[in-house]
Scaffold this active site. Structure first.
Site, PDB file in Angstrom:
ATOM      1  N   GLU A   1       2.373  -6.388   7.702  1.00 35.07           N
ATOM      2  CA  GLU A   1       1.332  -5.476   8.165  1.00 35.07           C
ATOM      3  C   GLU A   1       1.239  -5.349   9.676  1.00 35.07           C
ATOM      4  OE1 GLU A   1       0.018  -6.642   4.006  1.00 35.07           O
ATOM      5  OE2 GLU A   1       1.052  -7.575   5.703  1.00 35.07           O
TER       6      GLU A   1
ATOM      7  N   GLY B   1       0.958  -5.884   0.535  1.00 37.39           N
ATOM      8  CA  GLY B   1       0.100  -6.126  -0.616  1.00 37.39           C
ATOM      9  C   GLY B   1       0.856  -6.581  -1.846  1.00 37.39           C
TER      10      GLY B   1
ATOM     11  N   ALA C   1       0.832  -1.205   0.000  1.00 35.10           N
ATOM     12  CA  ALA C   1       0.000   0.000   0.000  1.00 35.10           C
ATOM     13  C   ALA C   1       0.869   1.259   0.000  1.00 35.10           C
ATOM     14  CB  ALA C   1      -0.916   0.005   1.212  1.00 35.10           C
TER      15      ALA C   1
ATOM     16  N   GLU D   1       0.990 -10.175  -1.452  1.00 34.55           N
ATOM     17  CA  GLU D   1      -0.366 -10.688  -1.661  1.00 34.55           C
ATOM     18  C   GLU D   1      -0.694 -10.756  -3.151  1.00 34.55           C
ATOM     19  OE1 GLU D   1      -3.118  -9.638   2.071  1.00 34.55           O
ATOM     20  OE2 GLU D   1      -2.181  -7.852   1.193  1.00 34.55           O
TER      21      GLU D   1
END
Length: 311
Positions: free
Chosen positions: A189, A166, A121, A169
Site C-alpha cells: 500500500e 488486502g 482493493a 490481509e
C-alpha cells in the site's frame, strides 16, 4: 444441491481427489475413503455460477464437504479477485452463513482463479469513488476481514498465487497460511501513498515480528513462497503442481488432520490462543463439563479412537 462433478465441469479446477464425485478418481490421497457424494453449494450471489461470470459479476461460493470441512472460494477472475463493493458484500454473507453453523469444523479460504489469491482493493473501482465513499468502504473491507479472523473454527488460507495488499490481509486473518513457492505476497500500500487498511499493520507484526513487518511495509516488498516461509509469514511452502493448486491440497491435508480432535476443544483452544494467557485458564473450564471430554477419557481407557459429537 449439485453433484460436484457437474460443477467441476462448469469451471472449478483442482487436482485433489476429494473434489470430484467420480468413483474412479475420488479414492485418492486427500480423502482415501471418500465415496461419491452430493455437495451442498451455497452461491451467495444468487444466480451466478463460476462458469458464467461476466465483467460485472463476482462469486463467493461455499463448498460443504463431508465431516465438516468447508471451502470458501473466491471467483472474480477478470479483476484478479480484487475487492469490489459487490464481492465484499458477498463475502460478508458467506461468513455470516458459517459463523453459527455448528457442523463446520475447518474452513479453507482459496481462490477459484488460477495464479491469483486476491489482488487487494479494486483500484479501478476505487478511482471512481468520491473521497467521502473511500473511508466507509475501507471500513467494510476491514470489517469482513475481522469477521473471518473471528470465526470460531480453524481457518486456513491456501495461497496458490498473487496475494497483495488486502489479499494478504485476508490471508493474515486466517489461523494458518500455506502457499506455493511461486506465490507472491506483500503489503504494497505504501506504493500508493496509503497504508494497509484491513488489519495488516497489526497482524503482520504478530506473525513475523515488529521490526521485519515494518521493513516489509515501508519497502512494499513482495515475497515469494520460499521467502515468506523463511520469515514465518506462512507455515508451509509447496512446489506448485501442474494443476496450480498445491497449497489447496496441503490445506485439505491439514483440515483432515484436525478432524479427529474434539470440536468443542478446537473452538475453545482457538479462543484461548487469541485471547491470551490471562483468560486461558478460565476458558479451559468450558471444556470440563462437556460430553466430548468424557468420551476422550473413555476412548483412552478402552484404547480406541474417540467419537466426538461436539457436545
Amino acid at each position: 444441491m449439485f453433484s460436484f462433478w457437474k460443477n467441476h465441469q462448469t469451471g472449478f479446477h483442482s487436482s485433489c481427489p476429494i473434489l470430484t464425485s467420480s468413483p474412479a478418481v475420488c479414492k485418492g490421497s486427500c480423502f482415501p475413503h471418500c465415496s461419491p457424494v452430493l455437495v451442498s453449494i451455497c452461491f451467495v450471489h444468487v444466480g451466478v455460477i463460476p462458469s458464467i461470470l461476466t465483467n460485472s459479476d463476482a462469486c463467493a461460493v461455499l463448498f460443504f464437504f463431508p465431516l465438516g470441512i468447508v471451502v470458501l472460494g473466491i471467483n472474480r477472475a477478470y479483476a484478479k479477485n480484487s475487492f469490489s463493493k459487490n464481492l465484499i458484500k458477498m463475502l460478508s454473507k458467506a461468513v455470516d452463513a458459517l459463523k453459527s453453523d455448528k457442523k463446520v469444523r475447518t474452513i479453507i479460504v482459496r481462490s477459484e482463479v488460477p495464479g491469483i489469491f486476491c489482488a487487494g482493493a479494486d483500484l479501478k473501482e476505487r478511482v471512481k469513488m468520491n473521497p467521502s465513499e473511500v473511508g466507509p468502504f475501507v471500513s467494510k473491507i476491514r470489517a469482513v476481514i475481522n469477521e473471518i479472523a473471528n470465526l470460531p473454527v480453524p481457518t486456513i488460507a491456501a495461497i496458490d498465487g498473487l496475494a497483495l495488499g488486502g489479499g494478504l490481509e485476508l490471508a493474515l486473518a486466517c489461523d494458518i497460511r500455506v502457499a506455493a513457492s511461486s506465490a507472491k505476497m506483500g503489503l504494497v500500500e505504501t506504493k500508493l501513498a496509503i497504508i494497509p487498511g484491513g488489519g495488516g499493520t497489526q497482524r503482520l507484526p504478530r506473525a513475523i515480528g515488529m521490526s521485519l513487518a515494518k521493513e516489509l511495509i515501508f519497502s512494499a516488498r513482495v515475497l515469494d513462497g520460499q521467502e515468506a516461509k523463511a520469515v514465518g509469514l506462512i507455515s508451509h511452502v509447496l512446489e506448485q503442481n501442474q494443476e496450480g493448486d498445491a497449497a489447496y491440497c496441503k490445506a485439505l491435508d491439514l483440515a483432515r488432520e484436525f478432524l479427529p480432535q474434539g470440536p468443542v476443544a478446537m473452538r475453545v483452544a482457538k479462543l484461548a490462543i487469541n485471547q491470551g494467557m490471562e483468560v486461558s485458564a478460565l476458558i479451559l473450564e468450558f471444556t470440563i463439563p462437556t460430553k466430548d471430554r468424557l468420551e476422550g477419557l473413555l476412548a483412552f481407557k478402552e484404547k480406541r479412537s474417540p467419537r466426538y459429537k461436539g457436545e
